[in-house]
Scaffold this motif. Structure first.
Motif, PDB file in Angstrom:
ATOM      1  N   TRP A 186      -2.769 -11.369 -24.591  1.00  0.00           N
ATOM      2  CA  TRP A 186      -2.388 -12.539 -23.792  1.00  0.00           C
ATOM      3  C   TRP A 186      -1.966 -12.108 -22.389  1.00  0.00           C
ATOM      4  O   TRP A 186      -2.417 -12.681 -21.396  1.00  0.00           O
ATOM      5  CB  TRP A 186      -1.250 -13.303 -24.482  1.00  0.00           C
ATOM      6  CG  TRP A 186      -0.706 -14.403 -23.639  1.00  0.00           C
ATOM      7  CD1 TRP A 186      -1.181 -15.687 -23.558  1.00  0.00           C
ATOM      8  CD2 TRP A 186       0.395 -14.329 -22.714  1.00  0.00           C
ATOM      9  NE1 TRP A 186      -0.450 -16.388 -22.641  1.00  0.00           N
ATOM     10  CE2 TRP A 186       0.524 -15.595 -22.110  1.00  0.00           C
ATOM     11  CE3 TRP A 186       1.271 -13.315 -22.338  1.00  0.00           C
ATOM     12  CZ2 TRP A 186       1.504 -15.868 -21.157  1.00  0.00           C
ATOM     13  CZ3 TRP A 186       2.243 -13.584 -21.392  1.00  0.00           C
ATOM     14  CH2 TRP A 186       2.362 -14.857 -20.812  1.00  0.00           C
ATOM     15  N   ALA A 187      -1.102 -11.104 -22.306  1.00  0.00           N
ATOM     16  CA  ALA A 187      -0.571 -10.661 -21.012  1.00  0.00           C
ATOM     17  C   ALA A 187      -1.685 -10.129 -20.107  1.00  0.00           C
ATOM     18  O   ALA A 187      -1.672 -10.367 -18.896  1.00  0.00           O
ATOM     19  CB  ALA A 187       0.518  -9.613 -21.218  1.00  0.00           C
ATOM     20  N   GLN A 236      -3.427 -12.888 -18.196  1.00  0.00           N
ATOM     21  CA  GLN A 236      -2.619 -13.684 -17.265  1.00  0.00           C
ATOM     22  C   GLN A 236      -2.611 -13.053 -15.877  1.00  0.00           C
ATOM     23  O   GLN A 236      -2.841 -11.863 -15.729  1.00  0.00           O
ATOM     24  CB  GLN A 236      -1.167 -13.779 -17.768  1.00  0.00           C
ATOM     25  CG  GLN A 236      -1.019 -14.327 -19.171  1.00  0.00           C
ATOM     26  CD  GLN A 236      -1.660 -15.679 -19.341  1.00  0.00           C
ATOM     27  OE1 GLN A 236      -1.425 -16.594 -18.555  1.00  0.00           O
ATOM     28  NE2 GLN A 236      -2.498 -15.811 -20.363  1.00  0.00           N
ATOM     29  N   GLU A 263       6.497 -14.307 -13.296  1.00  0.00           N
ATOM     30  CA  GLU A 263       6.624 -15.250 -14.423  1.00  0.00           C
ATOM     31  C   GLU A 263       5.864 -14.741 -15.650  1.00  0.00           C
ATOM     32  O   GLU A 263       6.333 -14.889 -16.777  1.00  0.00           O
ATOM     33  CB  GLU A 263       6.161 -16.656 -14.038  1.00  0.00           C
ATOM     34  CG  GLU A 263       6.535 -17.707 -15.074  1.00  0.00           C
ATOM     35  CD  GLU A 263       7.970 -17.595 -15.639  1.00  0.00           C
ATOM     36  OE1 GLU A 263       8.118 -17.647 -16.890  1.00  0.00           O
ATOM     37  OE2 GLU A 263       8.944 -17.452 -14.878  1.00  0.00           O
ATOM     38  N   THR A 264       4.706 -14.131 -15.451  1.00  0.00           N
ATOM     39  CA  THR A 264       3.967 -13.547 -16.585  1.00  0.00           C
ATOM     40  C   THR A 264       4.789 -12.430 -17.219  1.00  0.00           C
ATOM     41  O   THR A 264       4.900 -12.344 -18.444  1.00  0.00           O
ATOM     42  CB  THR A 264       2.595 -13.001 -16.129  1.00  0.00           C
ATOM     43  OG1 THR A 264       1.807 -14.092 -15.661  1.00  0.00           O
ATOM     44  CG2 THR A 264       1.872 -12.300 -17.270  1.00  0.00           C
ATOM     45  N   ARG A 265       5.381 -11.568 -16.381  1.00  0.00           N
ATOM     46  CA  ARG A 265       6.202 -10.481 -16.920  1.00  0.00           C
ATOM     47  C   ARG A 265       7.408 -11.040 -17.680  1.00  0.00           C
ATOM     48  O   ARG A 265       7.779 -10.531 -18.739  1.00  0.00           O
ATOM     49  CB  ARG A 265       6.637  -9.538 -15.793  1.00  0.00           C
ATOM     50  CG  ARG A 265       5.475  -8.705 -15.249  1.00  0.00           C
ATOM     51  CD  ARG A 265       5.929  -7.574 -14.349  1.00  0.00           C
ATOM     52  NE  ARG A 265       6.421  -8.027 -13.057  1.00  0.00           N
ATOM     53  CZ  ARG A 265       5.643  -8.322 -12.023  1.00  0.00           C
ATOM     54  NH1 ARG A 265       4.337  -8.210 -12.113  1.00  0.00           N
ATOM     55  NH2 ARG A 265       6.174  -8.703 -10.880  1.00  0.00           N
ATOM     56  N   ARG A 266       8.013 -12.079 -17.139  1.00  0.00           N
ATOM     57  CA  ARG A 266       9.167 -12.699 -17.810  1.00  0.00           C
ATOM     58  C   ARG A 266       8.736 -13.306 -19.152  1.00  0.00           C
ATOM     59  O   ARG A 266       9.419 -13.140 -20.167  1.00  0.00           O
ATOM     60  CB  ARG A 266       9.797 -13.763 -16.905  1.00  0.00           C
ATOM     61  CG  ARG A 266      10.497 -13.170 -15.675  1.00  0.00           C
ATOM     62  CD  ARG A 266      10.932 -14.237 -14.668  1.00  0.00           C
ATOM     63  NE  ARG A 266      11.882 -15.178 -15.243  1.00  0.00           N
ATOM     64  CZ  ARG A 266      13.210 -15.010 -15.262  1.00  0.00           C
ATOM     65  NH1 ARG A 266      13.741 -13.932 -14.719  1.00  0.00           N
ATOM     66  NH2 ARG A 266      13.988 -15.919 -15.797  1.00  0.00           N
ATOM     67  N   GLU A 267       7.602 -13.997 -19.174  1.00  0.00           N
ATOM     68  CA  GLU A 267       7.112 -14.598 -20.419  1.00  0.00           C
ATOM     69  C   GLU A 267       6.712 -13.514 -21.430  1.00  0.00           C
ATOM     70  O   GLU A 267       6.907 -13.689 -22.633  1.00  0.00           O
ATOM     71  CB  GLU A 267       5.927 -15.532 -20.132  1.00  0.00           C
ATOM     72  CG  GLU A 267       5.407 -16.268 -21.342  1.00  0.00           C
ATOM     73  CD  GLU A 267       6.421 -17.181 -22.034  1.00  0.00           C
ATOM     74  OE1 GLU A 267       6.220 -17.478 -23.228  1.00  0.00           O
ATOM     75  OE2 GLU A 267       7.421 -17.610 -21.400  1.00  0.00           O
ATOM     76  N   THR A 268       6.207 -12.395 -20.946  1.00  0.00           N
ATOM     77  CA  THR A 268       5.881 -11.271 -21.830  1.00  0.00           C
ATOM     78  C   THR A 268       7.142 -10.785 -22.542  1.00  0.00           C
ATOM     79  O   THR A 268       7.134 -10.550 -23.754  1.00  0.00           O
ATOM     80  CB  THR A 268       5.225 -10.122 -21.021  1.00  0.00           C
ATOM     81  OG1 THR A 268       4.020 -10.619 -20.419  1.00  0.00           O
ATOM     82  CG2 THR A 268       4.900  -8.927 -21.907  1.00  0.00           C
ATOM     83  N   ARG A 313       9.893 -12.569 -23.085  1.00  0.00           N
ATOM     84  CA  ARG A 313      10.322 -13.632 -24.029  1.00  0.00           C
ATOM     85  C   ARG A 313       9.539 -13.527 -25.344  1.00  0.00           C
ATOM     86  O   ARG A 313      10.107 -13.590 -26.428  1.00  0.00           O
ATOM     87  CB  ARG A 313      10.108 -15.012 -23.415  1.00  0.00           C
ATOM     88  CG  ARG A 313      11.091 -15.391 -22.350  1.00  0.00           C
ATOM     89  CD  ARG A 313      10.878 -16.850 -21.892  1.00  0.00           C
ATOM     90  NE  ARG A 313      11.494 -17.047 -20.612  1.00  0.00           N
ATOM     91  CZ  ARG A 313      10.857 -17.038 -19.433  1.00  0.00           C
ATOM     92  NH1 ARG A 313       9.555 -16.893 -19.377  1.00  0.00           N
ATOM     93  NH2 ARG A 313      11.526 -17.193 -18.318  1.00  0.00           N
ATOM     94  N   ARG A 314       8.233 -13.394 -25.203  1.00  0.00           N
ATOM     95  CA  ARG A 314       7.374 -13.325 -26.393  1.00  0.00           C
ATOM     96  C   ARG A 314       7.617 -12.035 -27.177  1.00  0.00           C
ATOM     97  O   ARG A 314       7.551 -12.027 -28.406  1.00  0.00           O
ATOM     98  CB  ARG A 314       5.903 -13.438 -25.991  1.00  0.00           C
ATOM     99  CG  ARG A 314       5.547 -14.824 -25.491  1.00  0.00           C
ATOM    100  CD  ARG A 314       4.114 -14.899 -25.005  1.00  0.00           C
ATOM    101  NE  ARG A 314       3.811 -16.226 -24.490  1.00  0.00           N
ATOM    102  CZ  ARG A 314       2.648 -16.836 -24.660  1.00  0.00           C
ATOM    103  NH1 ARG A 314       1.671 -16.250 -25.320  1.00  0.00           N
ATOM    104  NH2 ARG A 314       2.465 -18.041 -24.171  1.00  0.00           N
ATOM    105  N   LEU A 344      15.800 -10.110 -18.693  1.00  0.00           N
ATOM    106  CA  LEU A 344      15.129 -10.845 -17.612  1.00  0.00           C
ATOM    107  C   LEU A 344      15.765 -10.531 -16.257  1.00  0.00           C
ATOM    108  O   LEU A 344      15.060 -10.436 -15.244  1.00  0.00           O
ATOM    109  CB  LEU A 344      15.156 -12.349 -17.889  1.00  0.00           C
ATOM    110  CG  LEU A 344      14.289 -12.809 -19.076  1.00  0.00           C
ATOM    111  CD1 LEU A 344      14.535 -14.281 -19.373  1.00  0.00           C
ATOM    112  CD2 LEU A 344      12.813 -12.533 -18.837  1.00  0.00           C
TER     113      LEU A 344
END
Length: 184
Positions: free
Chosen positions: A70-71, A74, A79-84, A86-87, A175
């Motif tokens: 997924w990463a 992207q 924001e992608t790094r932050r969502e990575t 989180r996931r 984060l």
């Protein structure tokens, strides 16, 4: 009982025994005895202890593989790094028994094929939360963000407080590290 269920039960019991007495000190016979099945029934699903461990890693690291895929798809943004992150925290929480086993049996894991593939995943994950042109201090922040999630997943259970609040606090710190690296 369906094959999938038996296989899962074997893995769960093996992981319990590995955690209780160590991977090296656990035999297939003991796993079979705890399950109340014959060794032959166990062999039908797994030929060796390492096969059981490989099966566990495959089942529990699939979310990590999906996260990495997924990463990669992207845009390389904060924001992608932050969502990575989180996931990744969710994947860690779902696989806590396996990660605890890995932490407590690092020497054994290093010698097994699963240790190498896990190390490769971790290197790829750390690359995904940083940029090649980051200064060394920012690269340390990014890598520390991942290890903050590890420490938080395993060590915060010994800290008083609501489990959900603790997970949120750990994620917030991770984060923050990532954001500091981005703004530096």
């Amino acid at each position: 009982m369906a094959r999938g269920n038996t296989r899962q039960r074997i893995q769960d019991v093996a992981l319990e025994l590995f955690a209780e007495q160590g991977y090296d000190k656990t035999s297939l016979r003991e796993i079979a005895e705890r399950l109340d099945v014959t060794k032959a029934a166990l062999y039908y699903h797994f030929k060796t202890k390492e096969d059981i461990l490989i099966g566990l890693f495959q089942d529990l690291t699939r979310p990590m593989d999906e996260l990495i895929a997924w990463a990669h798809a992207q845009p390389r943004t904060l924001e992608t790094r932050r969502e990575t992150l989180r996931r990744y925290q969710l994947a860690l929480r779902d696989a806590t028994p396996l990660y605890r086993f890995m932490q407590e049996n690092q020497a054994t894991v290093r010698e097994l094929s699963v240790g190498l593939t896990f190390k490769e995943r971790m290197l790829e994950l750390t690359d995904l939360v940083q940029e090649p042109d980051f200064a060394i201090v920012d690269r340390v922040r990014c890598i520390s963000a991942i290890f903050t999630l590890h420490a938080g997943t395993f060590h915060m259970e010994n800290v008083e407080g609501d489990p959900e609040e603790k997970h949120e606090a750990v994620l917030e710190v991770a984060l923050d590290l990532l954001t500091q690296a981005h703004h530096a």
